[in-house]
Design a protein around this motif. Structure first.
Motif, mmCIF file in Angstrom:
data_model
loop_
_atom_site.group_PDB
_atom_site.id
_atom_site.type_symbol
_atom_site.label_atom_id
_atom_site.label_comp_id
_atom_site.label_asym_id
_atom_site.label_seq_id
_atom_site.Cartn_x
_atom_site.Cartn_y
_atom_site.Cartn_z
ATOM 1 N N SER A 1 0.813 -1.220 0.000
ATOM 2 C CA SER A 1 0.000 0.000 0.000
ATOM 3 C C SER A 1 0.845 1.269 0.000
ATOM 4 N N SER A 2 2.105 1.161 -0.400
ATOM 5 C CA SER A 2 2.984 2.330 -0.366
ATOM 6 C C SER A 2 3.919 2.322 -1.569
ATOM 7 N N ASP A 3 4.197 3.513 -2.100
ATOM 8 C CA ASP A 3 5.157 3.661 -3.192
ATOM 9 C C ASP A 3 6.561 3.930 -2.659
ATOM 10 N N ASP A 4 6.682 4.054 -1.342
ATOM 11 C CA ASP A 4 7.982 4.301 -0.722
ATOM 12 C C ASP A 4 8.824 3.029 -0.775
ATOM 13 N N TYR A 5 10.114 3.184 -0.569
ATOM 14 C CA TYR A 5 11.014 2.033 -0.606
ATOM 15 C C TYR A 5 12.179 2.285 0.331
ATOM 16 N N LEU A 6 12.943 1.246 0.608
ATOM 17 C CA LEU A 6 14.094 1.358 1.497
ATOM 18 C C LEU A 6 15.372 1.559 0.707
ATOM 19 N N ASP A 7 16.254 2.390 1.238
ATOM 20 C CA ASP A 7 17.621 2.513 0.740
ATOM 21 C C ASP A 7 18.494 1.510 1.473
ATOM 22 N N TYR A 8 19.680 1.271 0.925
ATOM 23 C CA TYR A 8 20.583 0.382 1.645
ATOM 24 C C TYR A 8 21.007 0.992 2.980
ATOM 25 N N SER A 9 20.995 2.327 3.079
ATOM 26 C CA SER A 9 21.345 2.981 4.346
ATOM 27 C C SER A 9 20.385 2.572 5.460
ATOM 28 N N ASP A 10 19.125 2.253 5.109
ATOM 29 C CA ASP A 10 18.159 1.776 6.104
ATOM 30 C C ASP A 10 18.482 0.349 6.539
ATOM 31 N N ILE A 11 18.886 -0.471 5.577
ATOM 32 C CA ILE A 11 19.031 -1.905 5.814
ATOM 33 C C ILE A 11 20.375 -2.264 6.439
ATOM 34 N N HIS A 12 21.408 -1.495 6.160
ATOM 35 C CA HIS A 12 22.763 -1.836 6.614
ATOM 36 C C HIS A 12 22.849 -2.087 8.133
ATOM 37 N N PRO A 13 22.305 -1.204 8.988
ATOM 38 C CA PRO A 13 22.405 -1.487 10.437
ATOM 39 C C PRO A 13 21.624 -2.731 10.852
ATOM 40 N N TRP A 14 20.571 -3.073 10.133
ATOM 41 C CA TRP A 14 19.825 -4.291 10.444
ATOM 42 C C TRP A 14 20.684 -5.524 10.156
ATOM 43 N N ILE A 15 21.386 -5.491 9.030
ATOM 44 C CA ILE A 15 22.262 -6.615 8.672
ATOM 45 C C ILE A 15 23.375 -6.762 9.692
ATOM 46 N N ARG A 16 23.955 -5.639 10.101
ATOM 47 C CA ARG A 16 25.040 -5.697 11.085
ATOM 48 C C ARG A 16 24.540 -6.265 12.409
ATOM 49 N N HIS A 17 23.330 -5.884 12.808
ATOM 50 C CA HIS A 17 22.768 -6.443 14.044
ATOM 51 C C HIS A 17 22.642 -7.955 13.937
ATOM 52 N N ALA A 18 22.115 -8.428 12.810
ATOM 53 C CA ALA A 18 21.914 -9.871 12.623
ATOM 54 C C ALA A 18 23.235 -10.620 12.679
ATOM 55 N N LEU A 19 24.243 -10.108 12.004
ATOM 56 C CA LEU A 19 25.526 -10.808 11.965
ATOM 57 C C LEU A 19 26.261 -10.690 13.299
ATOM 58 N N ASN A 20 26.125 -9.561 13.985
ATOM 59 C CA ASN A 20 26.695 -9.443 15.326
ATOM 60 C C ASN A 20 26.009 -10.397 16.306
ATOM 61 N N SER A 21 24.776 -10.804 15.957
ATOM 62 C CA SER A 21 24.038 -11.761 16.793
ATOM 63 C C SER A 21 24.276 -13.201 16.337
ATOM 64 N N LYS A 22 25.266 -13.402 15.466
ATOM 65 C CA LYS A 22 25.712 -14.733 15.032
ATOM 66 C C LYS A 22 24.680 -15.477 14.193
ATOM 67 N N ALA A 23 23.887 -14.748 13.421
ATOM 68 C CA ALA A 23 22.909 -15.401 12.547
ATOM 69 C C ALA A 23 23.625 -16.240 11.492
ATOM 70 N N TRP A 24 23.108 -17.448 11.248
ATOM 71 C CA TRP A 24 23.689 -18.296 10.207
ATOM 72 C C TRP A 24 22.899 -18.225 8.895
ATOM 73 N N ALA A 25 21.688 -17.646 8.948
ATOM 74 C CA ALA A 25 20.871 -17.461 7.749
ATOM 75 C C ALA A 25 20.397 -16.015 7.694
ATOM 76 N N LEU A 26 20.570 -15.376 6.539
ATOM 77 C CA LEU A 26 20.281 -13.944 6.410
ATOM 78 C C LEU A 26 19.763 -13.677 5.007
ATOM 79 N N GLY A 27 18.760 -12.787 4.907
ATOM 80 C CA GLY A 27 18.283 -12.491 3.573
ATOM 81 C C GLY A 27 17.481 -11.222 3.441
ATOM 82 N N ILE A 28 17.705 -10.510 2.329
ATOM 83 C CA ILE A 28 16.782 -9.488 1.850
ATOM 84 C C ILE A 28 15.987 -10.195 0.768
ATOM 85 N N VAL A 29 14.845 -10.767 1.131
ATOM 86 C CA VAL A 29 14.148 -11.681 0.228
ATOM 87 C C VAL A 29 13.192 -10.964 -0.718
ATOM 88 N N LYS A 30 12.814 -9.716 -0.388
ATOM 89 C CA LYS A 30 12.010 -8.907 -1.301
ATOM 90 C C LYS A 30 12.453 -7.460 -1.176
#
Length: 425
Positions: free
Chosen positions: A110-139
């Motif tokens: 319901s939105s035309d807005d989208y995420l930049d990589y600047s939004d996603i980068h800290p999320w990825i770092r959190h996941a990897l700092n938490s020792k995630a073995w599976a990670l994905g930007i699936v859409k």
């Protein structure tokens, strides 16, 4: 007189007089069991359990599988805020909680807005700092693919085993860093990505999937090679990667391969590629292409076919209509080199049927005149051949049946099926 309703102890949920002494059996369950129940909820629903009571307030934050789906939110702004706050809650826990899997689905219906990589980068770092073995930007949706340039390489982890990326820009910088920074990575899927990489090398990957974006402005400007050197790879899927001459270097461990080629797969018909000749150990092979009358792909594959040895392990073969050039020479050649083949699918596309009707030399290409005696051979384990086409009246299918009949003895069961109904065998 209506029953007086009171909240159940510890839940804030209303109860009748007859239930007011009933114990809250769910809240007394151990944390591990409650977290297991939460795995059947979305992350948003799991967070909402914090409203039940103090017992539930921070319980959801110990979940080890997190799937943040923007489709549950009215706008990308609220989704972005929700993910940021959720991760802040995890960081504020008394003790760090490890993660198993972390998925981002950044498409809001319901939105035309989208995420930049600047939004996603800290999320990825959190996941990897938490020792995630599976990670994905699936859409991900946006005017251009996500670019990681200008950031430290995000996927540095000794725990990461599975990575899924959608609508990202993939280049040599990404490929080189991925190989050196993820020593445990075995499963990589790059979906609808802008593929600018020329060399992909890994000694750990066992499964690789690459599909390209269909937006032409994101294609590479010039043709170049895409070299894949992965000695431990078991599963390979490549789909319509534009302006990249595919060259498989060391993929001797590949057992299942699916490769889709099209008009922009090779620069010209003289390109020296290595596809068929590198896949001699496959048990299942899908190799599809555009019409046989677009002669670049068939000619490149025929040159490569001359270098092929015996496909001793091949059991299932699925070919696009490039196989029908030169009187089905590629098909006959592959069958002769596949003594253990059991199932064969031959796919004829509708575009090829249009070309067949229009081009004057189409008959000669599929069914050239031959005055020499036809060599017959046997594929002892081959029991079923299915020819898939859009129309049962497709003239090409009848020609192919006649050619197979002339070469194979005994002749396996052959059926012609409409391509949209040809599910299974």
């Amino acid at each position: 007189m209506p029953q007086l309703k009171r909240p159940l102890p510890g839940t804030g949920m209303p109860s009748s007089n007859s239930q007011k002494s009933a114990p809250d059996r769910i809240s007394v369950l151990p944390d591990d069991l409650l977290l297991l129940v939460m795995t059947f909820l979305t992350v948003r629903e799991a967070v909402q359990t914090s409203l039940l009571s103090r017992r539930w307030r921070n319980l959801w934050a110990s979940l080890m599988w997190l799937n943040f789906d923007a489709a549950e939110f009215r706008s990308m702004r609220t989704y972005r805020k929700f993910v940021n706050n959720a991760l802040l809650c995890r960081i504020s826990l008394p003790e760090p909680v490890p993660l198993d899997a972390f998925w981002i689905s950044a498409v809001c219906n319901s939105s035309d807005d989208y995420l930049d990589y600047s939004d996603i980068h800290p999320w990825i770092r959190h996941a990897l700092n938490s020792k995630a073995w599976a990670l994905g930007i699936v859409k991900h949706s946006g005017p251009k693919p996500l670019s990681m340039q200008g950031y430290p390489f995000p996927f540095t982890s000794v725990y990461l085993n599975m990575l899924r990326l959608c609508h990202c820009s993939i280049d040599d910088w990404f490929a080189q860093n991925l190989s050196s920074c993820c020593p445990m990575l075995e499963d990589l899927k790059l979906m609808s990505c802008a593929v600018h990489v020329t060399m992909f090398s890994s000694t750990t990957l066992k499964s690789l999937t690459i599909t390209s974006t269909h937006t032409e402005k994101d294609f590479p400007i010039e043709f170049d090679y895409l070299v894949i050197d992965m000695p431990n790879l078991v599963s390979l899927q490549l789909e319509e990667i534009p302006r990249r001459n595919i060259h498989l270097m060391d993929v001797s461990s590949v057992e299942t391969a699916s490769i889709y080629l099209f008009l922009l797969s090779f620069e010209n018909s003289q390109v020296q590629c290595s596809i068929l000749s590198a896949l001699s150990n496959v048990t299942s092979l899908v190799l599809l292409s555009t019409s046989v009358f677009e002669d670049v792909v068939p000619k490149v594959l025929q040159h490569d076919l001359l270098r092929c040895e015996t496909f001793s392990k091949l059991r299932r073969l699925h070919l696009g209509e490039w196989f029908s050039s030169r009187g089905c020479y590629p098909l006959i050649c592959l069958l002769q080199r596949s003594p253990g083949i059991e199932k064969l699918i031959l796919q004829l596309d509708e575009s090829g049927d249009d070309d067949y009707e229009k081009l004057q030399n189409a008959d000669a290409e599929i069914d050239p005149p031959c005055n020499e005696a036809v060599t017959t051979f046997s594929c002892e384990k081959l029991r079923k051949i299915r020819i898939r086409c859009d129309l049962r009246s497709d003239k090409r299918a009848q020609i192919i049946v006649r050619i197979l009949s002339a070469h194979l003895c005994p002749l396996p069961d052959i059926k012609i099926k409409p391509i949209n109904l040809a599910l299974g065998w």
